[in-house]
Design an enzyme around this catalytic site. Sequence first.
Site, PDB file in Angstrom:
ATOM      1  N   LYS A 196      84.841  33.858  49.453  1.00 58.27           N
ATOM      2  CA  LYS A 196      84.390  34.414  50.532  1.00 58.27           C
ATOM      3  C   LYS A 196      83.892  33.458  51.554  1.00 58.27           C
ATOM      4  O   LYS A 196      84.232  33.521  52.836  1.00 58.27           O
ATOM      5  CB  LYS A 196      83.612  35.644  50.336  1.00 58.27           C
ATOM      6  CG  LYS A 196      84.348  37.014  49.764  1.00 58.27           C
ATOM      7  CD  LYS A 196      83.567  37.843  49.864  1.00 58.27           C
ATOM      8  CE  LYS A 196      84.024  39.342  49.191  1.00 58.27           C
ATOM      9  NZ  LYS A 196      84.350  39.147  47.665  1.00 58.27           N
ATOM     10  N   HIS A 255      81.556  50.638  46.748  1.00 63.62           N
ATOM     11  CA  HIS A 255      82.438  49.527  47.501  1.00 63.62           C
ATOM     12  C   HIS A 255      83.433  49.403  46.617  1.00 63.62           C
ATOM     13  O   HIS A 255      84.164  48.523  46.707  1.00 63.62           O
ATOM     14  CB  HIS A 255      81.564  48.523  47.402  1.00 63.62           C
ATOM     15  CG  HIS A 255      80.074  48.465  48.046  1.00 63.62           C
ATOM     16  ND1 HIS A 255      79.807  48.773  49.241  1.00 63.62           N
ATOM     17  CD2 HIS A 255      78.671  48.589  47.415  1.00 63.62           C
ATOM     18  CE1 HIS A 255      78.661  48.960  49.540  1.00 63.62           C
ATOM     19  NE2 HIS A 255      77.911  48.630  48.538  1.00 63.62           N
ATOM     20  N   GLU A 313      92.176  41.163  54.008  1.00 64.02           N
ATOM     21  CA  GLU A 313      91.712  42.465  54.134  1.00 64.02           C
ATOM     22  C   GLU A 313      90.623  42.495  55.270  1.00 64.02           C
ATOM     23  O   GLU A 313      90.137  41.419  55.858  1.00 64.02           O
ATOM     24  CB  GLU A 313      90.530  42.647  53.039  1.00 64.02           C
ATOM     25  CG  GLU A 313      91.450  43.289  51.591  1.00 64.02           C
ATOM     26  CD  GLU A 313      90.571  43.653  50.801  1.00 64.02           C
ATOM     27  OE1 GLU A 313      89.501  43.700  50.477  1.00 64.02           O
ATOM     28  OE2 GLU A 313      91.034  44.078  49.764  1.00 64.02           O
ATOM     29  N   GLU A 317      88.105  39.196  53.675  1.00 64.47           N
ATOM     30  CA  GLU A 317      88.637  38.210  52.435  1.00 64.47           C
ATOM     31  C   GLU A 317      90.039  38.259  52.420  1.00 64.47           C
ATOM     32  O   GLU A 317      90.717  39.277  52.908  1.00 64.47           O
ATOM     33  CB  GLU A 317      87.781  38.690  51.393  1.00 64.47           C
ATOM     34  CG  GLU A 317      88.377  39.993  50.790  1.00 64.47           C
ATOM     35  CD  GLU A 317      87.569  40.385  49.628  1.00 64.47           C
ATOM     36  OE1 GLU A 317      86.968  39.482  48.947  1.00 64.47           O
ATOM     37  OE2 GLU A 317      87.604  41.600  49.144  1.00 64.47           O
ATOM     38  N   ASN A 338      92.694  38.370  49.151  1.00 70.25           N
ATOM     39  CA  ASN A 338      93.049  38.450  47.758  1.00 70.25           C
ATOM     40  C   ASN A 338      94.112  37.947  47.241  1.00 70.25           C
ATOM     41  O   ASN A 338      95.418  38.138  47.659  1.00 70.25           O
ATOM     42  CB  ASN A 338      92.929  40.107  47.163  1.00 70.25           C
ATOM     43  CG  ASN A 338      91.741  40.692  47.494  1.00 70.25           C
ATOM     44  OD1 ASN A 338      91.750  41.856  48.102  1.00 70.25           O
ATOM     45  ND2 ASN A 338      90.600  40.174  47.291  1.00 70.25           N
ATOM     46  N   ARG A 369      96.243  37.709  44.721  1.00 68.68           N
ATOM     47  CA  ARG A 369      96.787  38.281  43.811  1.00 68.68           C
ATOM     48  C   ARG A 369      97.647  39.468  44.201  1.00 68.68           C
ATOM     49  O   ARG A 369      97.453  39.923  45.392  1.00 68.68           O
ATOM     50  CB  ARG A 369      95.717  38.642  42.795  1.00 68.68           C
ATOM     51  CG  ARG A 369      94.623  39.454  43.236  1.00 68.68           C
ATOM     52  CD  ARG A 369      93.616  40.168  42.392  1.00 68.68           C
ATOM     53  NE  ARG A 369      92.615  40.548  42.851  1.00 68.68           N
ATOM     54  CZ  ARG A 369      92.290  41.675  43.347  1.00 68.68           C
ATOM     55  NH1 ARG A 369      93.433  42.504  43.617  1.00 68.68           N
ATOM     56  NH2 ARG A 369      91.346  42.335  44.053  1.00 68.68           N
TER      57      ARG A 369
END
Length: 664
Positions: free
Chosen positions: A116, A235, A275, A289, A291, A293
């Site tokens: 991050k 979260h 995101e 961030e 991801n 994947r």
Amino acid sequence: MIGSLLIANRGEIAVRIIRTCRRLGIRAIAVYSDADRGACHVAAADQAIRIGPAAARDSYLRADAIMQAAVGAGAEAIHPGYGFLSEQAELPTMCAASGLVFVGPSADRIAAMGSKIGAKRIAALAGVPSVPGYAGDDQSNARLADEAQRLGFPLMVKASAGGGGRGMRRVFTMAELIPALDLARREAESAFGDPSLLIETLVARPRHLEVQVAGDQHGHVVHLFERDCSVQRNHQKVLEEAPAPNLAPSIRAKLLDRGVALALAIGYDNLGTVEFILEQGQDEPWFLEMNTRLQVEHPVTEAITGLDLVEWQIRIASGENLPLDQDTITAHGHAIEARITAERAELGFRPDAGRVGCYRQPPSIRVDSGVTTGSDVTLFYDSLLAKAVGAGDTRYAARKQLAAGLRDFIILGPATTLPFLADAVEHPIFAQGRATTRFIDDAFPCGWKPSRRHAQLARAVACALTIRDGGPATSAWDSLTGFRVLQPSGGLAEARVMVTQDGDVSTVVVAALADGRRRVSSDDGALEFRVRVDGCEVEIDTGGQIVSALYCRTNDTICLILAGETYSLVVGSELETVSAAAGLAAGSSAVVAVMPGVIAELRAVVGDRVEAGQVVVVLESMKLFASLAADIAGVVVDVACQVGDAVPAGRRLILIESVAADPG
């Protein structure tokens, strides 16, 4: 295209990938740990290979074991799924060295966005703004404390390599900072092998929005629209949907443009998700961030686009161009996904475990599942069991379809979030598309509680079923006679049991009447009924009404679905229950497991003096850590566990006796 694929994962995502392999004619190879020998993904694959013991660090997180399995099985490619090794550069690097195809982005793209801290720096260069914070290399507590003071409270502490809510803590004062840093580092190290942290300004009422992007090895990048994943607990996402509701076209355009810009900036070459966080009432989405994947929530994007995202991953990894360009990618309708987890929502989403005694999924909605009847849900992995997806021409239609499907979904054994999810999707805040990440607090300010309109009948039926099955499975019961014959003819018999329901203990008397009925008496009154059982199906005939139910039993626990309500009741002999309740002497206190888990750390031994509030045990459950503290100051007189022990919720771990203060 590749002809064989090893899936380096487990559970519902492994089953989901195997489904696409079947359709494309690709040989599917599964891997499994000792805990997953009988798992659904093992049965679904063409071949399955053991990779190690139950703990993830000894199996699913071992890239060398994955590679050895792939080479031994003659796999042409490896798909990492999500979690585990999916966002670590080690596995694609090893694949490249061995001539295997990695179904995901290249190692350098994963490395670039896997941190991050590094991702925020790349985003800034690409002109994509991030949440204000500190993402520096100096990870000392002193530096983080200085930066926290500069930013001001409240703050969010995050694991740099993290995801899924692990390694995250809200911090409201300086006094909370160092303990939060310690726990976040521990979780990050356990889940991701990287203890690096960053701190950010806490956005008070955010929406969590994300853009699905896809890039190929020829420089092309597209988006497949956005998703809203604002409904979260601890979260971690709970409900996800596409497209995002009540989103202004100008904000949507910013989201999609920024997602594509970031992917282009790094030459992204497979599927990924960018995101963002959007403060309620604002119009500037901040980058969180990327991801690198496949996302857990990819089915909602599949539902509105009609595309198979796993197939896209495979084709891109095989060197093909993107299947579609941006102008030909369209979206229709709406889709909402609910993550069904093995957790007790009424207890703050405490993880649960156990064997699934009865599993029935509704045919009316899409279900991606990793469990079935007989599956063992353990504490070694994530709590996700299945995903339910409702879809329709409108958001209203999708939501109603999902709500009905959740009500019809049956999972008995470990506690699940099914009842909570059914209530959540019908709540006015969600129904109106106004949810933020504070949805659960806003919708259920006193905490969500299950419906208990039929509690007396459920308790009575659980007792009758326990007696029918041979009585409570306790040593005290085994030494007694379950029924006491009161008449020479044997026309009436009774037994006294203790029932624990939602933390409350009550005495119940079960009497067998001559005509086969049962009279069950407690402080709430008496009920008379006849019970007929066929497998896990129960019919309760009260004389004027017939009620259908489903049940399963594990030791002394009866799991019951009755009139749409889910119950978990512990039925024990009176002697055993009273003896357990009397086990603590006056002036003593027990530290008990607040959830099922594995002992990660013991910080006290017999003879140690401890203070009230001092942490004496650290418990790990499904990759989350809980610090258990002493209630009183005193001396440790008993330690009933060792590091590595798996313990159920409620198990006494440490006994402390109070010590009188020194005179003077």
